[in-house]
Design a protein around this motif. Structure first.
Motif, PDB file in Angstrom:
ATOM      1  N   PHE A  60       0.846  -1.182   0.000  1.00 28.15           N
ATOM      2  CA  PHE A  60       0.000   0.000   0.000  1.00 28.15           C
ATOM      3  C   PHE A  60       0.885   1.235   0.000  1.00 28.15           C
ATOM      4  O   PHE A  60       2.061   1.165   0.343  1.00 28.15           O
ATOM      5  N   VAL A  61       0.338   2.355  -0.436  1.00 30.87           N
ATOM      6  CA  VAL A  61       1.060   3.619  -0.472  1.00 30.87           C
ATOM      7  C   VAL A  61       0.342   4.594   0.434  1.00 30.87           C
ATOM      8  O   VAL A  61      -0.880   4.744   0.375  1.00 30.87           O
ATOM      9  N   ARG A  62       1.083   5.255   1.277  1.00 35.41           N
ATOM     10  CA  ARG A  62       0.517   6.251   2.192  1.00 35.41           C
ATOM     11  C   ARG A  62       1.460   7.442   2.232  1.00 35.41           C
ATOM     12  O   ARG A  62       2.652   7.276   2.471  1.00 35.41           O
ATOM     13  N   ASP A  63       0.951   8.633   1.958  1.00 39.98           N
ATOM     14  CA  ASP A  63       1.750   9.868   1.977  1.00 39.98           C
ATOM     15  C   ASP A  63       3.017   9.727   1.137  1.00 39.98           C
ATOM     16  O   ASP A  63       4.086  10.172   1.528  1.00 39.98           O
ATOM     17  N   GLY A  64       2.883   9.055  -0.020  1.00 44.87           N
ATOM     18  CA  GLY A  64       4.004   8.916  -0.935  1.00 44.87           C
ATOM     19  C   GLY A  64       5.001   7.826  -0.587  1.00 44.87           C
ATOM     20  O   GLY A  64       5.990   7.653  -1.286  1.00 44.87           O
ATOM     21  N   VAL A  65       4.772   7.088   0.495  1.00 39.91           N
ATOM     22  CA  VAL A  65       5.673   6.009   0.893  1.00 39.91           C
ATOM     23  C   VAL A  65       5.018   4.674   0.555  1.00 39.91           C
ATOM     24  O   VAL A  65       3.872   4.424   0.922  1.00 39.91           O
ATOM     25  N   LYS A  66       5.741   3.828  -0.177  1.00 40.21           N
ATOM     26  CA  LYS A  66       5.231   2.508  -0.540  1.00 40.21           C
ATOM     27  C   LYS A  66       5.654   1.494   0.530  1.00 40.21           C
ATOM     28  O   LYS A  66       6.837   1.363   0.839  1.00 40.21           O
ATOM     29  N   TYR A  67       4.684   0.796   1.104  1.00 38.55           N
ATOM     30  CA  TYR A  67       4.907  -0.235   2.100  1.00 38.55           C
ATOM     31  C   TYR A  67       4.643  -1.591   1.452  1.00 38.55           C
ATOM     32  O   TYR A  67       3.592  -1.794   0.848  1.00 38.55           O
ATOM     33  N   THR A  68       5.584  -2.503   1.572  1.00 38.64           N
ATOM     34  CA  THR A  68       5.414  -3.869   1.094  1.00 38.64           C
ATOM     35  C   THR A  68       5.810  -4.790   2.237  1.00 38.64           C
ATOM     36  O   THR A  68       6.882  -4.612   2.831  1.00 38.64           O
ATOM     37  N   TYR A  69       4.942  -5.770   2.550  1.00 43.61           N
ATOM     38  CA  TYR A  69       5.246  -6.642   3.681  1.00 43.61           C
ATOM     39  C   TYR A  69       4.563  -7.993   3.529  1.00 43.61           C
ATOM     40  O   TYR A  69       3.618  -8.153   2.765  1.00 43.61           O
ATOM     41  N   ALA A  83       9.736  -0.217   3.645  1.00 43.65           N
ATOM     42  CA  ALA A  83       9.019   1.050   3.516  1.00 43.65           C
ATOM     43  C   ALA A  83      10.061   2.143   3.382  1.00 43.65           C
ATOM     44  O   ALA A  83      11.020   2.178   4.161  1.00 43.65           O
ATOM     45  N   ASP A  84       9.873   3.000   2.413  1.00 48.30           N
ATOM     46  CA  ASP A  84      10.810   4.103   2.203  1.00 48.30           C
ATOM     47  C   ASP A  84      12.242   3.580   2.080  1.00 48.30           C
ATOM     48  O   ASP A  84      13.162   4.133   2.665  1.00 48.30           O
ATOM     49  N   ASN A  85      12.390   2.466   1.352  1.00 48.28           N
ATOM     50  CA  ASN A  85      13.693   1.821   1.129  1.00 48.28           C
ATOM     51  C   ASN A  85      14.381   1.363   2.412  1.00 48.28           C
ATOM     52  O   ASN A  85      15.590   1.230   2.448  1.00 48.28           O
ATOM     53  N   ARG A  86      13.618   1.125   3.452  1.00 50.19           N
ATOM     54  CA  ARG A  86      14.169   0.600   4.701  1.00 50.19           C
ATOM     55  C   ARG A  86      13.479  -0.723   5.029  1.00 50.19           C
ATOM     56  O   ARG A  86      12.264  -0.824   4.951  1.00 50.19           O
ATOM     57  N   ALA A  87      14.275  -1.693   5.415  1.00 50.27           N
ATOM     58  CA  ALA A  87      13.714  -2.986   5.794  1.00 50.27           C
ATOM     59  C   ALA A  87      13.166  -2.896   7.217  1.00 50.27           C
ATOM     60  O   ALA A  87      13.669  -2.142   8.058  1.00 50.27           O
ATOM     61  N   PHE A  88      12.106  -3.653   7.462  1.00 48.37           N
ATOM     62  CA  PHE A  88      11.606  -3.749   8.831  1.00 48.37           C
ATOM     63  C   PHE A  88      11.197  -5.178   9.135  1.00 48.37           C
ATOM     64  O   PHE A  88      10.896  -5.976   8.243  1.00 48.37           O
ATOM     65  N   ARG A  89      11.223  -5.492  10.418  1.00 52.27           N
ATOM     66  CA  ARG A  89      10.711  -6.762  10.930  1.00 52.27           C
ATOM     67  C   ARG A  89      10.061  -6.437  12.262  1.00 52.27           C
ATOM     68  O   ARG A  89      10.725  -5.964  13.189  1.00 52.27           O
ATOM     69  N   LEU A  90       8.763  -6.659  12.332  1.00 42.59           N
ATOM     70  CA  LEU A  90       7.998  -6.350  13.531  1.00 42.59           C
ATOM     71  C   LEU A  90       7.345  -7.625  14.046  1.00 42.59           C
ATOM     72  O   LEU A  90       6.780  -8.393  13.277  1.00 42.59           O
ATOM     73  N   VAL A  91       7.415  -7.831  15.353  1.00 42.19           N
ATOM     74  CA  VAL A  91       6.794  -8.987  15.994  1.00 42.19           C
ATOM     75  C   VAL A  91       5.654  -8.467  16.860  1.00 42.19           C
ATOM     76  O   VAL A  91       5.870  -7.613  17.724  1.00 42.19           O
TER      77      VAL A  91
END
Length: 94
Positions: free
Chosen positions: A32-41, A56-64
């Motif tokens: 999804f895209v929000r405020d110009g930032v594309k989130y893929t997960y 998101a915003d070319n940064r990797a994330f991992r959330l538990v």
């Protein structure tokens, strides 16, 4: 420390993922895209916790997500917040 706007944007991922039904395997990648930032997960279940991994915003994330608390990393920054904060975020409600 993550700035407030960036933190609110990060709340979108758990809020969006928690609204989806849980599965035992990895889901297909969601975007999804929000405020110009594309989130893929992707969302997986591991040891009684929901794991959200993506970019998101070319940064990797991992959330538990477990027991109402979200912990993990966004880029190289550790993050911790409650699912109530994610669900109550004004950005997540738009």
């Amino acid at each position: 420390m993550i700035n407030n706007l960036f933190r609110k944007a990060l709340l979108l991922v758990p809020a969006a993922a928690l609204a989806l039904p849980a599965v035992a395997q990895a889901d297909e990648a969601k975007t999804f895209v929000r405020d110009g930032v594309k989130y893929t997960y992707t969302k997986t279940e591991e040891k009684g916790a929901t794991v959200l991994s993506g970019t998101a915003d070319n940064r990797a994330f991992r959330l538990v997500v477990k027991d109402g608390v979200v912990t993990g990393n966004f880029g190289y920054q550790p993050v911790t917040f409650t699912t109530a904060e994610a669900k109550g975020s004004s950005l997540a409600m738009r």
